[in-house]
Each structure stands twice: as C-alpha cells, then as structure tokens.
Design an enzyme around this catalytic site. Structure first.
Site, PDB file in Angstrom:
ATOM      1  N   ASP A 125      16.934  10.007  -7.921  1.00 15.80           N
ATOM      2  CA  ASP A 125      18.346  10.177  -7.560  1.00 15.80           C
ATOM      3  C   ASP A 125      18.584  10.048  -6.060  1.00 15.80           C
ATOM      4  O   ASP A 125      19.555  10.605  -5.518  1.00 15.80           O
ATOM      5  CB  ASP A 125      18.869  11.532  -8.046  1.00 15.80           C
ATOM      6  CG  ASP A 125      18.859  11.644  -9.568  1.00 15.80           C
ATOM      7  OD1 ASP A 125      18.914  10.594 -10.233  1.00 15.80           O
ATOM      8  OD2 ASP A 125      18.794  12.777 -10.086  1.00 15.80           O
ATOM      9  N   LYS A 148       3.086   4.410  -1.257  1.00 13.08           N
ATOM     10  CA  LYS A 148       3.040   5.290  -2.432  1.00 13.08           C
ATOM     11  C   LYS A 148       4.281   6.181  -2.374  1.00 13.08           C
ATOM     12  O   LYS A 148       4.322   7.132  -1.590  1.00 13.08           O
ATOM     13  CB  LYS A 148       1.752   6.111  -2.440  1.00 13.08           C
ATOM     14  CG  LYS A 148       0.478   5.250  -2.454  1.00 13.08           C
ATOM     15  CD  LYS A 148      -0.722   6.044  -1.984  1.00 13.08           C
ATOM     16  CE  LYS A 148      -1.967   5.190  -1.935  1.00 13.08           C
ATOM     17  NZ  LYS A 148      -1.909   4.115  -0.936  1.00 13.08           N
ATOM     18  N   HIS A 204       0.802  -1.215   0.000  1.00 13.78           N
ATOM     19  CA  HIS A 204       0.000   0.000   0.000  1.00 13.78           C
ATOM     20  C   HIS A 204       0.844   1.278   0.000  1.00 13.78           C
ATOM     21  O   HIS A 204       0.310   2.378   0.029  1.00 13.78           O
ATOM     22  CB  HIS A 204      -0.930  -0.011   1.225  1.00 13.78           C
ATOM     23  CG  HIS A 204      -2.086   0.932   1.137  1.00 13.78           C
ATOM     24  ND1 HIS A 204      -2.258   1.998   2.002  1.00 13.78           N
ATOM     25  CD2 HIS A 204      -3.133   0.987   0.272  1.00 13.78           C
ATOM     26  CE1 HIS A 204      -3.361   2.649   1.697  1.00 13.78           C
ATOM     27  NE2 HIS A 204      -3.916   2.067   0.653  1.00 13.78           N
ATOM     28  N   ASP A 209      -2.014  19.872  17.795  1.00 11.20           N
ATOM     29  CA  ASP A 209      -1.684  21.204  18.319  1.00 11.20           C
ATOM     30  C   ASP A 209      -0.957  22.084  17.305  1.00 11.20           C
ATOM     31  O   ASP A 209      -0.115  22.918  17.688  1.00 11.20           O
ATOM     32  CB  ASP A 209      -0.834  21.075  19.589  1.00 11.20           C
ATOM     33  CG  ASP A 209      -1.605  20.404  20.730  1.00 11.20           C
ATOM     34  OD1 ASP A 209      -2.822  20.211  20.584  1.00 11.20           O
ATOM     35  OD2 ASP A 209      -0.977  20.064  21.748  1.00 11.20           O
ATOM     36  N   HIS A 225      -9.729  11.184   0.172  1.00 10.96           N
ATOM     37  CA  HIS A 225      -8.811  10.054   0.318  1.00 10.96           C
ATOM     38  C   HIS A 225      -7.541  10.440   1.089  1.00 10.96           C
ATOM     39  O   HIS A 225      -6.663   9.618   1.300  1.00 10.96           O
ATOM     40  CB  HIS A 225      -8.434   9.534  -1.087  1.00 10.96           C
ATOM     41  CG  HIS A 225      -7.735   8.225  -1.086  1.00 10.96           C
ATOM     42  ND1 HIS A 225      -6.436   8.075  -1.541  1.00 10.96           N
ATOM     43  CD2 HIS A 225      -8.131   6.991  -0.692  1.00 10.96           C
ATOM     44  CE1 HIS A 225      -6.075   6.822  -1.448  1.00 10.96           C
ATOM     45  NE2 HIS A 225      -7.083   6.131  -0.928  1.00 10.96           N
ATOM     46  N   LYS A 281      -4.928  11.240   4.032  1.00  6.56           N
ATOM     47  CA  LYS A 281      -4.667  10.588   5.329  1.00  6.56           C
ATOM     48  C   LYS A 281      -3.685  11.458   6.107  1.00  6.56           C
ATOM     49  O   LYS A 281      -2.472  11.437   5.844  1.00  6.56           O
ATOM     50  CB  LYS A 281      -4.084   9.196   5.108  1.00  6.56           C
ATOM     51  CG  LYS A 281      -4.901   8.335   4.116  1.00  6.56           C
ATOM     52  CD  LYS A 281      -3.960   7.626   3.157  1.00  6.56           C
ATOM     53  CE  LYS A 281      -4.647   7.038   1.951  1.00  6.56           C
ATOM     54  NZ  LYS A 281      -5.776   6.226   2.125  1.00  6.56           N
TER      55      LYS A 281
END
Length: 491
Positions: A236, A231, A229, A416, A409, A411
């Site tokens: 380089d 991404k 999952h 604070d 979508h 996340k």
C-alpha cells in the site's frame, strides 16, 4: 603457378585478418583507457586482452561496462521530467523533512540532499527483524492486511520451505482484488522461473517480470553480469521491507555446499520513506517493462507515522535513476565521518582502493574499526580475493572477525552508534559500480544501538584474526589470494 597464387592470396588474407584483429585490440585498449577511471582496472584489463587476446576482448565487452542497453537507457531518460516533477511534488509536504542531523550524519545527508534532491525524512516507524521465521510471519501478515497494492523485487526467489507460504499469500491477495507485481532477477531467481510458480501466479492475476533476462542478444548490447540486486517488499505504498534477505528458506538454500545456514536481517518500515521506496520500484518497473505505474499517492501516505522526529532516514541506491557513483561516495563519506567506532558487516569484501585507504586511515587516527566477515563463503573467488586486503588492514589496527555459525549475509555499517547503513550493499566492486542496489541511511542513536547489539552477537560467534598467525600462513595461500585478486574487476 596456381599454388604460387594461392600462397600469395593466403598471405594477403592472413595479413588482413591480423591487421583487423590488431585494430580491434587497439580500439578495445583505447576504450579501456577512455572509460575506466581506476588505474588498477586499466592495468588488469590491458594485461587480460593482450595475454589472452580473443577471450580478453570478449570478457571486456561482456563484463566491464555497466550499461543497461539502449532500450532501458532510453526509457530512463524519458522519465527524467516525471521524476523531477515527483520530487517537486513531494517537497510540498515539508513536515516530513528534516535537516537537523547529528554531527556524524550531517556530511552524508548533505551529500544525499545535494545529489538526490531530497532531505532526510522523518515520521517513520522502523523495526529490525533478524529471525527468518519472524520475518516470514510479519510479511505474510502485512500481505493479508493489504488494501490496494503489493510490490516485490528480489535478486533470489528460491521455491521451497516457508517461502512458498508467501507465494500462497500473494495469490490469495490477488484473488481478493489486490494489485500484485513481482520483479525478480533472471539469474538469481532461475530456479523460480523454472518452477510452476510463475504460471500459477500469472493465472491468479499477479504480474511477474523476469528482470535483465539473459539472451544471445543481451551479450552484445549490455553487460551480461549486471544484476537486479535490490530486495524490497512494498504494501500500500506505506509499509516496506528491505535488508539483506532473499526469498529463500535458509534451511534449504545451498544446503549442500557446507557453509551452513544464511544469516540475514530485514527492517520493516511504516511511513513516508516507504512511499519513496515505492517510487523507486515504479521507476524500475517502467525501465524494465516500458509500462508506467502511477506515482505513489502522496496525500494519504505522507501522514506522520510517529511523533519521533529524531529518527531521520535517507535512501541511497544505484541504477539509471540514481546519481552515478552514489554508493561509492556515500561509503567513503560515512567512513571518513567516523570519530570513535566503525563497525562493518559484509559477506563479500573486495573494496576499491579508495575505500581500503579510508578504512585504514580511520583505524590509524584512533577509530575502533571492526570488520565482521563470514568464515565460510559461497564464492570461492571472493573468499580468496578478499584476503589480499587483510595484511594492510591488520597492520593499520583494524580488527577482523570471521563469523563461524553459518554464512553471514548481513550488510550493515554503524558509525559511533549514531549513523547506520542497512540494505543490500556489499563492500565489493559489484555493489559499488555494477548491480542495482538499495539501502537505508538512518540517523538515530536508539536504532543504531539496537543494530549494534546484533553486530555484537555476530562478534560473539566469531573468531578474531590474529596478525601473527596471519603472517604464518602457507606460501601457497598467498599465491592463490593474488591469483583470484587478479579477477577483481569481475567480482
């Protein structure tokens, strides 16, 4: 006489089959009691295998265990000395590390330091990009300016739209001598592997790997719903991208299910943390292929990208080369660290009991707790199962907002306006204990306030859930919520 003997044989044979069956059921039940830590999961799995015996046993062995298979596990174990040596080597560059954390961030960074062996890293430039067009243009520009290598890892690559521009840029980069490697999840990127792109890319010299490929054999030797999952895009070993966005064009992806366009954010990073992300990639590559990528060069990439030393970044994740339960412990730590405000954005919300208790405790001790969820969801299971928690949250004083302008979508977590988590981690069982995830932990007021502005934009496009209206919902909705929550161990 013959019929009498056949009856005796049938009874003996049936008795043996029944005995073998119940021995197998008992062995499975003992395995559940031995390997499952959370009592709710134990109860649900035991009910499942006894109420629907054969299907329950098959489901348990297919979906309940987070093992990767013997081959991948063996490869990971062989890498331990290599990983330890790399961590030792990177510590030879003390100027990239800092333990001068804020009070809010200190508990989480200390946890990461003790469990992962590396302090927070400074000297990075980081940019939030929350527009799909801008993300694509930035990625293509970095691909075009690559000097040595490009690596990508994604759960979903859906051909079509502007995503094809990235594919063409990769092919052009490979043809001019850049090493290009791509890892894509077998299930999430099924449409990619059924398209012409894998052949075209391989012919251009790009290494394309189908991760955690499903087969009849995999059903018996590893958990079949274990998914890659992460991404990440790495250029380089110095420029990196991560966040919630898959390689899909939101104008085309799942356009027919009526939830609107997907809303995501990514961050672009320059600096030493990118080298650490590249090392995570090289470990994933070796576990999946058995081939070792040389460790990212430390010398050139350890140059401080910015004089800003107040921006401290740490990396957390899951998988064979991350400490067990790291994500769950990190989320609990960050929630309990909140003193004034806790804002959570997640598309999938099926938390553990520990996390739901921590969120409610934060609200009841006076923390302004806000949870932003999508009103429309691509998973009917998650849509209904997540609602089981709403009553408890609302009673504790948690504010729940449901985003209306598409499928949110993103996340993220902000504490604070100082400490942020951003990456691929959902607040659900899959991210906590099953899938391979990655996220950045960022201790910096300026960055957190920038991220908070994006969260505030989400809130402005959301409707707040009213506790009085919530309790007036139809009785059949309550039954559906409880029914889908029963499948929580699979979600």
């Amino acid at each position: 006489m013959f019929r009498h003997e056949m009856n005796i044989f049938y009874k003996i044979f049936s008795g043996l089959l029944l005995l073998i069956y119940w021995l197998f059921v008992s062995k499975t039940a003992l395995k559940i009691l031995k390997k499952t830590r959370y009592i709710i999961f134990i109860i649900l799995w035991l009910l499942f295998i006894y109420m629907i015996p054969i299907l329950g046993i098959v489901a348990y062995f297919a979906f309940s265990q987070s093992y990767f298979g013997k081959k991948r596990t063996k490869r990971a174990r062989k890498m331990y000395p290599y990983i330890n040596q790399w961590i030792t080597d990177i510590k030879c560059y003390p100027h990239i590390f800092s333990n001068n954390y804020s009070d809010i961030a200190s508990p989480l960074f200390k946890l990461c330091e003790n469990r992962q062996g590396i302090n927070g890293i400074i000297g990075n430039k980081i940019q939030i990009i929350n527009n799909f067009t801008d993300i694509i243009q930035s990625i293509i520009q970095d691909i075009q300016h690559a000097n040595h290598n490009i690596e990508m890892i994604f759960y979903i690559w859906k051909p079509g739209g502007r995503v094809d521009e990235i594919a063409k840029s990769l092919i052009a980069a490979s043809q001019r001598g850049i090493y290009c490697r791509i890892m894509l999840d077998s299930v999430g990127s099924i449409s990619f592997f059924r398209s012409c792109w894998p052949v075209i890319m391989r012919q251009a010299g790009i290494e394309v790997v189908e991760v955690l490929k499903l087969s009849i054999r995999s059903f018996f030797f590893r958990r079949i719903d274990l998914r890659q999952h992460r991404k990440m895009i790495l250029v380089d070993n110095y420029i990196a991208y991560t966040g919630s966005m898959n390689l899909v064009d939101p104008k085309l992806f799942k356009h027919n299910i009526g939830i609107g366009q997907w809303v995501d954010i990514m961050v672009r990073i320059e600096g030493p943390i990118s080298t650490l992300m590249s090392f995570v990639y090289s470990c994933d590559w070796e576990i999946e292929t058995g081939k070792r990528i040389l460790a990212p060069s430390l010398g050139n990439n350890m140059v401080i990208a910015s004089c800003e030393k107040e921006l401290i970044i740490q990396l957390i994740g899951s998988g064979l080369n991350f400490p067990e339960d790291m994500i769950h412990q990190s989320l609990l730590t960050i929630i309990y660290s909140a003193r004034k405000q806790l804002v959570i954005t997640t598309p999938y919300f099926i938390p553990s009991n520990d996390i739901i208790y921590a969120i409610c405790a934060a609200a009841m001790r006076g923390v302004n707790v806000i949870i932003i969820l999508p009103l429309y969801n691509d998973s009917i299971f998650v849509k209904w199962a997540s609602r089981v928690f709403f009553s408890e949250l609302l009673e504790a004083g948690v504010k729940i907002y449901q985003y209306e302008k598409g499928f949110l979508h993103t996340k993220t977590i902000i504490v604070d306006e100082q400490l942020s988590i951003l990456g691929t981690i959902n607040i659900d069982m899959r991210s906590l204990w099953i899938n391979l995830e990655i996220a950045l932990v960022i201790d910096n007021t300026v960055f957190s306030k920038q991220l908070a502005k994006i969260q505030q934009d989400y809130i402005s496009c959301s409707q707040q859930l009213d506790i009085h209206l919530w309790y007036k919902r139809r009785w059949w909705k309550y039954i559906i919520e409880q029914f889908f929550y029963f499948f929580g161990p699979l979600l």
